[in-house]
Design an enzyme around this catalytic site. Sequence first.
Site, short mmCIF file in Angstrom:
data_model
loop_
_atom_site.label_atom_id
_atom_site.label_comp_id
_atom_site.label_asym_id
_atom_site.label_seq_id
_atom_site.Cartn_x
_atom_site.Cartn_y
_atom_site.Cartn_z
N ASP A 1 -62.46 -60.31 28.73
CA ASP A 1 -61.36 -59.34 28.71
C ASP A 1 -61.60 -58.20 27.72
O ASP A 1 -60.92 -57.18 27.78
CB ASP A 1 -60.04 -60.04 28.36
CG ASP A 1 -59.59 -60.99 29.45
OD1 ASP A 1 -59.79 -60.66 30.63
OD2 ASP A 1 -59.05 -62.06 29.13
N MET B 1 -59.60 -59.05 36.79
CA MET B 1 -58.92 -59.77 35.70
C MET B 1 -58.50 -58.82 34.59
O MET B 1 -59.17 -57.81 34.32
CB MET B 1 -59.83 -60.85 35.13
CG MET B 1 -59.92 -62.10 35.97
SD MET B 1 -60.98 -63.34 35.15
CE MET B 1 -60.73 -64.74 36.24
N GLN C 1 -66.11 -62.98 38.33
CA GLN C 1 -66.31 -62.02 37.24
C GLN C 1 -66.92 -62.65 36.01
O GLN C 1 -67.62 -61.99 35.25
CB GLN C 1 -64.96 -61.39 36.86
CG GLN C 1 -64.35 -60.57 37.96
CD GLN C 1 -62.85 -60.44 37.79
OE1 GLN C 1 -62.37 -59.42 37.32
NE2 GLN C 1 -62.10 -61.45 38.19
#
Length: 407
Positions: free
Chosen positions: A144, A188, A300
Site C-alpha cells: 500500500d 487495492m 497485486q
Amino acid sequence: MKNLLVAQSGGPSAAINATLCGVVEKGLADKNIDKVYGAQNGIIGILAERMVELNALLSNPQSLQLLCQTPSSALGSCRMKLSHWEESTFEFEKIISIFRKYNIGYFIYIGGNDSMDTVHKLSEYCRLRKINDICIMGAPKTIDNDLMETDHCPGFGSAAKYIATTFSEIACDCNVYALPAVTIVEVMGRDAGWLTASSVLGRINGDSAPDLIYLCEKPFSVDGFLRDVREKLGEKHAVVIAVSEGIKNEAGEYITDCLQDRTTDAFGHKILAGAAKYLEEIVRQEIGCKVRSVELNLMQRCASHVASAADIYESRLLGMAAADYAMAGGSGKMAAIKRISTKPYQFEIEFVEIEKIANQVKTVPLKWIHEQGNDVTQEMIDYLLPLIQGELPCTYENGVPVHFRLF
C-alpha cells in the site's frame, strides 16, 4: 551469546521474503548470534511458541536467493492487535518470558502500519519496565506504500510493476474491438491511492491505458465519473479506468457502503471490495455500452515473476539494516528509506522512532493528483519510475517458477 528472532505480519508481498533474507543473513554472519529463529504466523506464533530454527534451512546463498524470488510470507502471517499494557500486561509478560526461554536478545518484526503498532507497544513496554537486554526493531513492508517517515515501502515497487504491466496488457486486449466498451479495474488501497496511481506507468511505453485514474484521496462523484467516461468514449472506443478500492464520496463514506454493511478486521479497518463492480452496474444503466469490471485482488501482491529488482534489493538491505541496528543495541525504531535524489535515483537508510509511524497513514499528496480528480501528474510518474526498475532471474521447473518453503 544471544539469539535473533524474526517474524512477518500483515498482508504478504513479493518482497517481504527478501527482507527476511536480509535479517537472516546478518544474524548468520554475526559471531555474537548463536541461533536465528523465525516465528510462524507473527506475534501469534510467538505466543504459541511456534519457532523455526533458520540456521540450517537458510545457510547457503542458493536458498536465500530462491527465498528472495518467492512471494508471500514464508514464515506465515497474522493480523493480531496487542492489547495496551495499561489494560492488560498478560500478553507482554508472556512474550518476554518466551524471549527469555529462547534467549532472544533481538526481535525484528517485518510488516506494515499494524505491525509497527506491535513494535511500538513491545518496545515501549520494555523501555518502561527497564528491560534493556531485548532490542525490538521494525522492518517495513506494505504494498500500500502508506507508511510514514519512509520514501516508499518494500513490496510497493513490485506491486506497482505488476499493476503497470497489467494495465498495459489490458489496453492491448481492449483495443482490438470496434464497439464502444469500458473496462473498470479495481486496485487495492483502502485509504491511500499509491497502488492505483502506479497504473499510470502502463502508459510509459506508448499504451493509452489507463484513460482515467481515481484515487481515494479525492472525493469521488458518480456524476463526475459518468461525465468523464462519456467524454472519453467520445474520443475513443475502448476506455480503461483505474479505481482505488477505497474511493469515497463527498461525505467521506466508501461508495460501496450502500451495498451492504462492511465487517471490520482485528484493527477496526473496514473490509472492502466491490467498487469496480458497483461502477460497472452504474455505467451499464446510465451509458448502456459494453462494460466489465476487473478486481486485481491478490495478484497485486504475489506476482514475483514480475518483481522489481530495485524493490527486492532495497527490501533485503532494509532487513539487514534493521538487524544490524538491533544487534548494535538499537530498539524502538524502524529502518526507513530516505530518497536523496530522483534523477539519478539515490537513497540512504535511516532509522525512525516507531511512534512516528505506528497507526498512521501516508496518503498521496493532493498536488500529485489532477484538480479534476481523474488522473495523476508528472511528479507522480517521476516518483514511481525508479521503484519498478530491473527484473530478477527466476528459477523455473516444469514450466513454472520454483518457490522456497520453510515448512
